[in-house]
Design a protein around this motif. Structure first.
Motif, PDB file in Angstrom:
ATOM      1  N   PRO A  34       0.814  -1.219   0.000  1.00  0.00           N
ATOM      2  CA  PRO A  34       0.000   0.000   0.000  1.00  0.00           C
ATOM      3  C   PRO A  34       0.843   1.262   0.000  1.00  0.00           C
ATOM      4  O   PRO A  34       1.830   1.364   0.730  1.00  0.00           O
ATOM      5  N   ILE A  35       0.447   2.205  -0.840  1.00  0.00           N
ATOM      6  CA  ILE A  35       1.014   3.549  -0.818  1.00  0.00           C
ATOM      7  C   ILE A  35       0.181   4.430   0.112  1.00  0.00           C
ATOM      8  O   ILE A  35       0.713   5.267   0.830  1.00  0.00           O
ATOM      9  N   SER A  36      -1.125   4.232   0.093  1.00  0.00           N
ATOM     10  CA  SER A  36      -2.004   4.923   1.035  1.00  0.00           C
ATOM     11  C   SER A  36      -1.744   4.380   2.439  1.00  0.00           C
ATOM     12  O   SER A  36      -1.111   3.322   2.600  1.00  0.00           O
ATOM     13  N   PRO A  37      -2.214   5.066   3.487  1.00  0.00           N
ATOM     14  CA  PRO A  37      -1.962   4.602   4.848  1.00  0.00           C
ATOM     15  C   PRO A  37      -2.335   3.134   5.035  1.00  0.00           C
ATOM     16  O   PRO A  37      -3.420   2.692   4.659  1.00  0.00           O
ATOM     17  N   ALA A  38      -1.414   2.366   5.616  1.00  0.00           N
ATOM     18  CA  ALA A  38      -1.533   0.911   5.629  1.00  0.00           C
ATOM     19  C   ALA A  38      -2.746   0.403   6.388  1.00  0.00           C
ATOM     20  O   ALA A  38      -3.262  -0.674   6.078  1.00  0.00           O
ATOM     21  N   GLU A  39      -3.215   1.136   7.362  1.00  0.00           N
ATOM     22  CA  GLU A  39      -4.345   0.652   8.168  1.00  0.00           C
ATOM     23  C   GLU A  39      -5.693   1.081   7.616  1.00  0.00           C
ATOM     24  O   GLU A  39      -6.693   0.382   7.817  1.00  0.00           O
ATOM     25  N   THR A  40      -5.731   2.194   6.914  1.00  0.00           N
ATOM     26  CA  THR A  40      -7.032   2.785   6.564  1.00  0.00           C
ATOM     27  C   THR A  40      -7.226   3.086   5.091  1.00  0.00           C
ATOM     28  O   THR A  40      -8.356   3.319   4.662  1.00  0.00           O
ATOM     29  N   GLY A  41      -6.161   3.106   4.281  1.00  0.00           N
ATOM     30  CA  GLY A  41      -6.293   3.688   2.958  1.00  0.00           C
ATOM     31  C   GLY A  41      -6.532   5.184   3.083  1.00  0.00           C
ATOM     32  O   GLY A  41      -6.336   5.782   4.151  1.00  0.00           O
ATOM     33  N   TYR A  42      -6.952   5.813   1.982  1.00  0.00           N
ATOM     34  CA  TYR A  42      -7.337   7.222   2.022  1.00  0.00           C
ATOM     35  C   TYR A  42      -8.827   7.283   2.346  1.00  0.00           C
ATOM     36  O   TYR A  42      -9.665   6.854   1.552  1.00  0.00           O
ATOM     37  N   THR A  43      -9.144   7.787   3.523  1.00  0.00           N
ATOM     38  CA  THR A  43     -10.534   7.837   3.948  1.00  0.00           C
ATOM     39  C   THR A  43     -11.143   9.201   3.653  1.00  0.00           C
ATOM     40  O   THR A  43     -10.445  10.196   3.471  1.00  0.00           O
ATOM     41  N   SER A  44     -12.472   9.209   3.623  1.00  0.00           N
ATOM     42  CA  SER A  44     -13.223  10.457   3.519  1.00  0.00           C
ATOM     43  C   SER A  44     -14.584  10.241   4.152  1.00  0.00           C
ATOM     44  O   SER A  44     -15.265   9.251   3.851  1.00  0.00           O
ATOM     45  N   ASP A  45     -14.966  11.162   5.025  1.00  0.00           N
ATOM     46  CA  ASP A  45     -16.313  11.061   5.596  1.00  0.00           C
ATOM     47  C   ASP A  45     -17.369  11.500   4.600  1.00  0.00           C
ATOM     48  O   ASP A  45     -18.562  11.463   4.900  1.00  0.00           O
ATOM     49  N   GLY A  46     -16.959  11.876   3.390  1.00  0.00           N
ATOM     50  CA  GLY A  46     -17.907  12.124   2.306  1.00  0.00           C
ATOM     51  C   GLY A  46     -18.291  10.864   1.562  1.00  0.00           C
ATOM     52  O   GLY A  46     -19.227  10.880   0.758  1.00  0.00           O
ATOM     53  N   LEU A  47     -17.563   9.774   1.806  1.00  0.00           N
ATOM     54  CA  LEU A  47     -17.873   8.504   1.163  1.00  0.00           C
ATOM     55  C   LEU A  47     -18.918   7.729   1.949  1.00  0.00           C
ATOM     56  O   LEU A  47     -18.997   7.839   3.184  1.00  0.00           O
ATOM     57  N   VAL A  48     -19.710   6.915   1.228  1.00  0.00           N
ATOM     58  CA  VAL A  48     -20.556   5.922   1.887  1.00  0.00           C
ATOM     59  C   VAL A  48     -20.106   4.559   1.361  1.00  0.00           C
ATOM     60  O   VAL A  48     -18.967   4.170   1.577  1.00  0.00           O
ATOM     61  N   ARG A  49     -20.971   3.827   0.663  1.00  0.00           N
ATOM     62  CA  ARG A  49     -20.570   2.535   0.095  1.00  0.00           C
ATOM     63  C   ARG A  49     -20.233   2.739  -1.383  1.00  0.00           C
ATOM     64  O   ARG A  49     -21.119   2.952  -2.200  1.00  0.00           O
ATOM     65  N   ALA A  50     -18.941   2.691  -1.681  1.00  0.00           N
ATOM     66  CA  ALA A  50     -18.467   3.029  -3.019  1.00  0.00           C
ATOM     67  C   ALA A  50     -18.333   1.776  -3.877  1.00  0.00           C
ATOM     68  O   ALA A  50     -17.943   0.713  -3.390  1.00  0.00           O
TER      69      ALA A  50
END
Length: 689
Positions: free
Chosen positions: A621-637
């Protein structure tokens, strides 16, 4: 503390000689063949006095050099006026760069200046374009609006962050450069972050579905505060140290620091957050460190059309063609039938002229949408509808629809049916104009030869082992690969549609999306547990068995299949993968995975390791290993795609807690400038613009 630092800067710079020809005062009307650009350089509400302001025309190729059109020196209140001859290209991207010392640098400059003798008149300006190699630590930028006549423009930390993130893939030092449409769309996207006329947060970022509904506005202000600390002379050294990219040089100015953070948003996050609280002219800001310094905007078009967007595809201009599962209704308790609209968003998230479009048999599209080399749009009519809809979906889920680039339906009122189309899901077009369709309800793939519906034919593997095929991609050799969700395998077909073989193993488990890279590999998103509603297009509750609320599905992973069909013994897992669904590869061959839960997108190092951070291995992973890139604007993508500007678009397909009468989400979520740009439309493997 901050106001005294800025005041000190003004007092110190006021002692330096300034050419009258370049001062911020207006010295009369510009000649007929010149335009006049005015504005103000500021930090929060305070002026940045006596900044050296340059107007540039962006270069036309990535990595190229911008062209200086005019220069001026601001006055004690940060105001400037510069004159320039407009470029011949009226579509050119123009931007301002303001260079100034921080308060500490200005104090050093004053000491040096006082020791020099025998100088008079205008002071030699350091910087680019033959003016020396010195660089001031404060560099602020602002992209001009594409207007016939220049309007007053603010240059501050907010406009700088907007430029750095939206144009992250086109920035090289002070140079912004790139081709159409990527550069131009990125410039327009910057105005969705900052209002350059006022220096405030833009109306798009400031209001629903953004504004207080997500944390992006607060993150944007915190990033601006990061730069403000350096402008005030308090944090430059620490900012540049923390922003330094792995294996790269330390940035020497605030704009480059912002660009470097945009390129590696998951590095030194907590330390940068602490630094952002040193000086805080911009509010509201974050009160806790984010998972990463990403900026994710939500787009909802006209606000009453998106309901269960499943996937999207980009045209040659970077417009997003988006498909809806359901007819729009905001009330989740209202039973909804299948969506009958094809949406077309501009690169900045508005409805394109004339959109949305109807007709051509369009009904309840699922995951299938693609563009062919002619620019025609193809949509798979899966027949999605909410529980309680009284229409007979079995009469509506055996076709694909075809539209011209202007939205005119080319398919008949009941769609194109030839070739055994049955509950179509994923679709792909190749460079020869063939359209491939995964028939989730028909255990087959349909190949529409040359995009001619009358030449469509059904393809099944010789061993018959393809159950609920969900998605399809085309590799560099023109071969098509389709995922079998219930058969836990991948089906490989020759460019002419001949069945070649099925492949299993390598951790392939309930696969959903599939994507190819420029090296001939394909990447499979293994959900581990998801069972699409093929055979019954009514929605199913999100899976819970085998899904941990914090870690996601036990079998969540990604499988790499080489051009020869070889696979590692184990798939790539962890890295924040939660419920993988859609998957995409960007212009640097890094891999992006949308998750049907966990509010995240995951970035993995691809097969081209040179494009990854130093020390990364393929699949890491290039994004954070535990979470990926998160956003509270996302729901079920579900769907994820990369546009020509390097923005990562995700489809908010379902609400986090969906009611089965109307479970659809209502936005597209766009991570600004996060990926390497892709040439569109996507025809087979990704290519750089």
């Amino acid at each position: 503390m901050r106001r005294s630092a800025v005041a000190l800067l003004g007092a110190l710079l006021a002692t330096l000689p300034v050419s009258a020809a370049s001062a911020g005062r207006d010295h009369g009307a510009a000649p007929p063949d010149e335009l006049r650009q005015t504005g103000r350089v500021s930090s929060g509400e305070d002026p940045v006095p006596f900044a050296r302001v340059t107007l540039y025309q962006a270069g036309e190729e990535r990595g190229g050099q911008a062209r200086a059109l005019g220069r001026a020196r601001g006055d004690a209140e940060g105001r400037f006026t510069l004159r320039y001859r407009p470029p011949e290209d009226d579509e050119a991207v123009l931007y301002l760069v303001a260079d100034a010392p921080s308060a500490q640098s200005a104090q050093s400059a004053q000491s040096s200046e006082s020791g020099e003798k025998g100088r008079s008149g205008a002071r030699e300006e350091p910087g680019r374009d033959g003016q020396g190699d010195e660089r001031e630590p404060v560099r602020l930028t602002s992209v001009l609006l594409p207007e016939p006549s220049p309007t007053p423009t603010v240059v501050n930390e907010r406009t700088t962050v907007a430029t750095a993130f939206a144009l992250a893939r086109f920035a090289h030092g002070a140079d912004l450069a790139g081709s159409y449409p990527g550069l131009h769309n990125a410039a327009a996207t910057s105005h969705n972050l900052a209002d350059v006329k006022t220096g405030r947060v833009s109306p798009v970022l400031d209001a629903p579905p953004n504004g207080a509904e997500t944390s992006t506005r607060r993150a944007f202000n915190s990033l601006a505060n990061l730069l403000a600390g350096c402008v005030a002379g308090e944090t430059c050294a620490e900012l540049f140290r923390l922003a330094r990219p792995a294996g790269g040089p330390e940035p020497r100015d605030t704009f480059q620091a912002a660009v470097d953070i945009a390129h590696a948003p998951g590095e030194d996050v907590s330390e940068l957050f602490a630094l952002s609280r040193t000086v805080r002219p911009y509010t509201p800001a974050l009160e806790a460190a984010p998972d990463a310094w990403t900026l994710a905007l939500r787009y909802d078009g006209n606000g009453h059309e998106l309901n269960g967007p499943g996937n999207l595809a980009f045209d040659a201009d970077g417009n997003a063609w988006i498909i809806n599962n359901y007819h729009f209704d905001r009330d989740p308790r209202t039973p909804v039938c299948g969506g009958e609209q094809l949406l077309k968003f501009t690169p900045t998230g508005e409805d394109a002229p004339g959109a949305p479009y109807r007709g051509g048999g369009l009904y309840g599209a699922g995951f299938g949408v693609t563009l062919d080399p002619r620019g025609d749009v193809w949509v798979g009519n899966f027949g999605f509808q909410g529980r309680g809809c009284e229409l007979d979906q079995n009469e509506l889920n055996h076709s694909v629809s075809q539209f011209r680039a202007d939205g005119t339906a080319l398919s008949p009122v009941d769609g194109w049916h030839a070739g055994g189309i049955d509950e179509p899901q994923g679709m792909a077009a190749d460079r020869d104009g063939n359209v491939w369709v995964a028939n989730c309800g028909g255990e087959s793939v349909t190949r529409i030869a040359d995009g001619e519906p009358g030449r469509a034919r059904r393809i099944v593997p010789e061993d018959g082992d393809l159950v609920e095929p969900f998605d399809v991609t085309v590799d560099t050799r023109g071969r098509a690969w389709a995922t079998g969700n219930r058969s836990h395998n991948v089906f490989l077909m020759a460019p002419d549609g001949r069945p070649l073989r099925t492949l299993d193993g390598g951790g392939i488990l309930a696969p959903m999306g599939i994507a190819s890279d420029s090296l001939g590999n394909v990447w499979v998103a293994n959900s581990g547990v998801i069972d699409p509603p093929c055979g019954d297009a009514l929605p199913k509750l999100p899976p819970t068995e085998g899904v941990d609320a914090e870690r996601g599905a036990d079998g969540a992973s990604v499988t790499l299949i080489g051009p020869d069909g070889s696979m590692p013994a184990e798939p790539f897992s962890g890295g924040g993968l939660f419920l993988p669904w859609g998957i995409a590869v960007d212009g640097a061959d890094t891999v992006w995975v949308a998750n049907f839960g966990g509010q995240r997108v995951v970035q993995l190092c691809g097969a081209q390791r040179s494009a990854c951070p130093p020390g990364h291995e393929t699949g890491q992973p290039i994004s954070p290993a535990e979470t990926g890139y998160t956003s509270d604007g996302l729901v079920r993508a579900t769907g994820v795609q990369i546009d020509p500007s390097g923005n990562v678009w995700l489809a908010n397909n379902w609400e986090t807690v969906p009611l089965q009468t109307n479970p659809g989400g209502h936005e597209m979520v766009v991570f600004v400038g996060l990926a390497e740009p892709v040439r569109t439309p996507l025809l087979g493997a990704p290519r750089t613009p």
